[in-house]
Design a protein around this motif. Structure first.
Motif, PDB file in Angstrom:
ATOM      1  N   UNK A  14      -3.742  -6.963 -14.588  1.00 42.07           N
ATOM      2  CA  UNK A  14      -3.551  -5.616 -14.049  1.00 42.07           C
ATOM      3  C   UNK A  14      -4.058  -5.521 -12.608  1.00 42.07           C
ATOM      4  N   UNK A  15      -5.189  -6.145 -12.312  1.00 41.25           N
ATOM      5  CA  UNK A  15      -5.721  -6.139 -10.941  1.00 41.25           C
ATOM      6  C   UNK A  15      -4.784  -6.858  -9.982  1.00 41.25           C
ATOM      7  N   UNK A  16      -4.180  -7.948 -10.439  1.00 39.55           N
ATOM      8  CA  UNK A  16      -3.226  -8.682  -9.611  1.00 39.55           C
ATOM      9  C   UNK A  16      -2.002  -7.820  -9.315  1.00 39.55           C
ATOM     10  N   UNK A  17      -1.507  -7.147 -10.326  1.00 38.94           N
ATOM     11  CA  UNK A  17      -0.347  -6.274 -10.139  1.00 38.94           C
ATOM     12  C   UNK A  17      -0.690  -5.130  -9.191  1.00 38.94           C
ATOM     13  N   UNK A  18      -1.865  -4.523  -9.366  1.00 38.88           N
ATOM     14  CA  UNK A  18      -2.286  -3.436  -8.493  1.00 38.88           C
ATOM     15  C   UNK A  18      -2.400  -3.911  -7.043  1.00 38.88           C
ATOM     16  N   UNK A  19      -2.966  -5.081  -6.838  1.00 37.82           N
ATOM     17  CA  UNK A  19      -3.084  -5.640  -5.483  1.00 37.82           C
ATOM     18  C   UNK A  19      -1.710  -5.884  -4.872  1.00 37.82           C
ATOM     19  N   UNK A  20      -0.792  -6.396  -5.673  1.00 37.83           N
ATOM     20  CA  UNK A  20       0.562  -6.630  -5.170  1.00 37.83           C
ATOM     21  C   UNK A  20       1.252  -5.320  -4.814  1.00 37.83           C
ATOM     22  N   UNK A  21       1.057  -4.294  -5.627  1.00 41.04           N
ATOM     23  CA  UNK A  21       1.651  -2.992  -5.317  1.00 41.04           C
ATOM     24  C   UNK A  21       1.084  -2.438  -4.006  1.00 41.04           C
ATOM     25  N   UNK A  22      -0.199  -2.608  -3.780  1.00 37.73           N
ATOM     26  CA  UNK A  22      -0.811  -2.154  -2.524  1.00 37.73           C
ATOM     27  C   UNK A  22      -0.214  -2.909  -1.339  1.00 37.73           C
ATOM     28  N   UNK A  23      -0.015  -4.206  -1.497  1.00 32.58           N
ATOM     29  CA  UNK A  23       0.579  -5.017  -0.428  1.00 32.58           C
ATOM     30  C   UNK A  23       2.008  -4.569  -0.142  1.00 32.58           C
ATOM     31  N   UNK A  24       2.775  -4.329  -1.199  1.00 34.12           N
ATOM     32  CA  UNK A  24       4.156  -3.890  -1.027  1.00 34.12           C
ATOM     33  C   UNK A  24       4.200  -2.532  -0.324  1.00 34.12           C
TER      34      UNK A  24
END
Length: 137
Positions: A14-24
């Motif tokens: 979940x943290x990885x997905x959240x970080x990717x969403x922030x980057x996007x």
């Protein structure tokens, strides 16, 4: 039934997905602000909005499941100290750029609302076009 076990715990995934969403979100914001075509700008703005909504939903789910630990509140003194350091860096940066490019000076926006102690605010000075004749051979 084929059960696949993740290599990462749910919290890490979940943290990885959240970080990717922030980057996007950052990428879409950059693309939208740099677009010169109104249709492309609108496309990236729409993508940005939907990604922000998804990021917010992901954060909420993580927070509800105790997967997101917020940092402790910052002390007001520390925030003010960082703000003063920012003001000093901002002042030096504006002066450096103005000196190197000989641009008219603009008043920067300071964290504290005023220039760092001991420094005068920028004063608008006329910039000569060519102080000495320029000869090309």
């Amino acid at each position: 039934m084929n059960h696949h076990q993740s290599l990462l715990p749910d919290e890490d995934l979940a943290s990885t997905i959240l970080s990717d969403l922030k980057r996007v979100v950052r990428e879409y914001a950059t693309a939208a602000t740099e677009s010169t075509c109104p249709e492309i700008r609108k496309l990236f703005t729409t993508l940005l909005d939907s990604t922000l909504q998804l990021q917010g939903q992901m954060f909420t789910v993580m927070q509800q499941n105790q997967m997101y630990n917020t940092s402790s509140p910052a002390l007001r003194q520390e925030i003010d100290k960082q703000g003063r350091q920012y003001d000093q860096t901002l002042q030096k940066t504006y002066q450096f750029v103005q000196q190197r490019l000989s641009l008219p000076q603009q008043q920067p926006v300071y964290y504290t609302g005023q220039p760092p102690a001991g420094q005068l605010p920028f004063q608008q000075q006329p910039v000569p076009i060519h102080p000495t004749p320029v000869h090309y051979s």
